[in-house]
Scaffold this motif. Sequence first.
Motif, PDB file in Angstrom:
ATOM      1  N   SER A  36       0.825  -1.210   0.000  1.00  7.21           N
ATOM      2  CA  SER A  36       0.000   0.000   0.000  1.00  7.21           C
ATOM      3  C   SER A  36       0.858   1.258   0.000  1.00  7.21           C
ATOM      4  O   SER A  36       1.653   1.466  -0.912  1.00  7.21           O
ATOM      5  N   ASP A  37       0.750   2.081   1.044  1.00  7.47           N
ATOM      6  CA  ASP A  37       1.419   3.379   1.104  1.00  7.47           C
ATOM      7  C   ASP A  37       2.620   3.355   2.054  1.00  7.47           C
ATOM      8  O   ASP A  37       2.944   4.354   2.675  1.00  7.47           O
ATOM      9  N   HIS A  38       3.259   2.187   2.157  1.00  4.38           N
ATOM     10  CA  HIS A  38       4.385   2.033   3.076  1.00  4.38           C
ATOM     11  C   HIS A  38       5.680   1.829   2.289  1.00  4.38           C
ATOM     12  O   HIS A  38       5.659   1.520   1.107  1.00  4.38           O
ATOM     13  N   THR A  39       6.786   1.964   2.970  1.00  6.83           N
ATOM     14  CA  THR A  39       8.082   1.656   2.365  1.00  6.83           C
ATOM     15  C   THR A  39       8.391   0.190   2.656  1.00  6.83           C
ATOM     16  O   THR A  39       7.824  -0.391   3.602  1.00  6.83           O
ATOM     17  N   PRO A  40       9.286  -0.422   1.923  1.00  4.09           N
ATOM     18  CA  PRO A  40       9.648  -1.821   2.208  1.00  4.09           C
ATOM     19  C   PRO A  40      10.208  -1.995   3.628  1.00  4.09           C
ATOM     20  O   PRO A  40       9.946  -2.998   4.281  1.00  4.09           O
ATOM     21  N   GLN A  41      10.964  -1.006   4.108  1.00  2.95           N
ATOM     22  CA  GLN A  41      11.543  -1.093   5.456  1.00  2.95           C
ATOM     23  C   GLN A  41      10.439  -1.128   6.514  1.00  2.95           C
ATOM     24  O   GLN A  41      10.526  -1.877   7.487  1.00  2.95           O
ATOM     25  N   GLU A  42       9.395  -0.333   6.339  1.00  4.54           N
ATOM     26  CA  GLU A  42       8.286  -0.320   7.288  1.00  4.54           C
ATOM     27  C   GLU A  42       7.543  -1.656   7.301  1.00  4.54           C
ATOM     28  O   GLU A  42       7.002  -2.062   8.328  1.00  4.54           O
ATOM     29  N   MET A  43       7.526  -2.331   6.162  1.00  6.63           N
ATOM     30  CA  MET A  43       6.856  -3.632   6.061  1.00  6.63           C
ATOM     31  C   MET A  43       7.764  -4.777   6.508  1.00  6.63           C
ATOM     32  O   MET A  43       7.316  -5.906   6.637  1.00  6.63           O
TER      33      MET A  43
END
Length: 165
Positions: free
Chosen positions: A122-129
């Motif tokens: 969605s509206d996240h960065t890969p690091q946040e996921m």
Amino acid sequence: MRTLVLNAGYEPLAVVSFRRALILVMNDKATVIEHDDRDPVLGIDGVYDRPAVIVLTRYVRIPNVRRVPVTRRGVLRRDAHRCAYCGKAATTIDHVLPRSRGGSNSWENLVACCLRCNNAKSDHTPQEMGWALRWAPQPPRGAHWTVRGTERTDPSWEPYLTLAA
């Protein structure tokens, strides 16, 4: 039938129709270096081989930087239709840094992505996921990207296209 045109320095320039290539050869603007095995063409001045690869007799100056435009189709082709996150078949593209957070439409920020990963991220960065990219996105290189018409190559063109890569 298509013909690969090489500059006088043997760098690939373009892919042209058989007719255009034959006109260049007949006007002594190019010479045939690889020919098709089909019957030769009869002209007023003589018999001409069917050109598969021609080289120009004079050098044509081309701009230093040939930028490959960023397109959805190009991103999918660059990433071999594989998701950059899970490796499955990709049908969409994803912004590594989302556009809503200042991410650009550049080769370095776009990757091929499967629908499932794209929706989950969605509206996240890969690091946040907690995800990692399988490869670092970068602009494509090589003659297959800078010379128009080389997506479908003739086997006789391969030695000339690999020299430019």
